[in-house]
Design an enzyme around this catalytic site. Structure first.
Site: not given
Length: 77
Positions: A10, A13
């Site tokens: 994501c 991240c």
């Protein structure tokens, strides 16, 4: 030093990975930043929320994107 960022890819991240790389450079630490996206591997660390930051096998943060400065402080004694 091994810095691992746990997460499925994501935006948060990816941001934590970039911040970890910048923090290692800023701290002058010889570190390898590794992105861990495999759910089985993430579960081995027993984290319930991602992104998570792991330093040399020890979970140091979960569920948030730490700033470069916050990570740098974790990297230096």
């Amino acid at each position: 030093m091994l810095i691992q960022v746990l997460g499925t890819g994501c935006a948060k991240c990816k941001a934590l990975t970039a911040n970890a790389e910048a923090a290692a450079r800023a701290a002058g630490v010889d570190a390898r930043v590794e992105k861990v996206e495999d759910l089985r591997e993430i579960m081995k660390f027993k984290v319930m929320s991602t992104p998570a930051l792991v330093l040399d096998g020890q979970v140091r943060s979960t569920g948030k994107v730490l700033t470069v400065e916050a990570i740098r402080q974790l990297l230096t004694p």
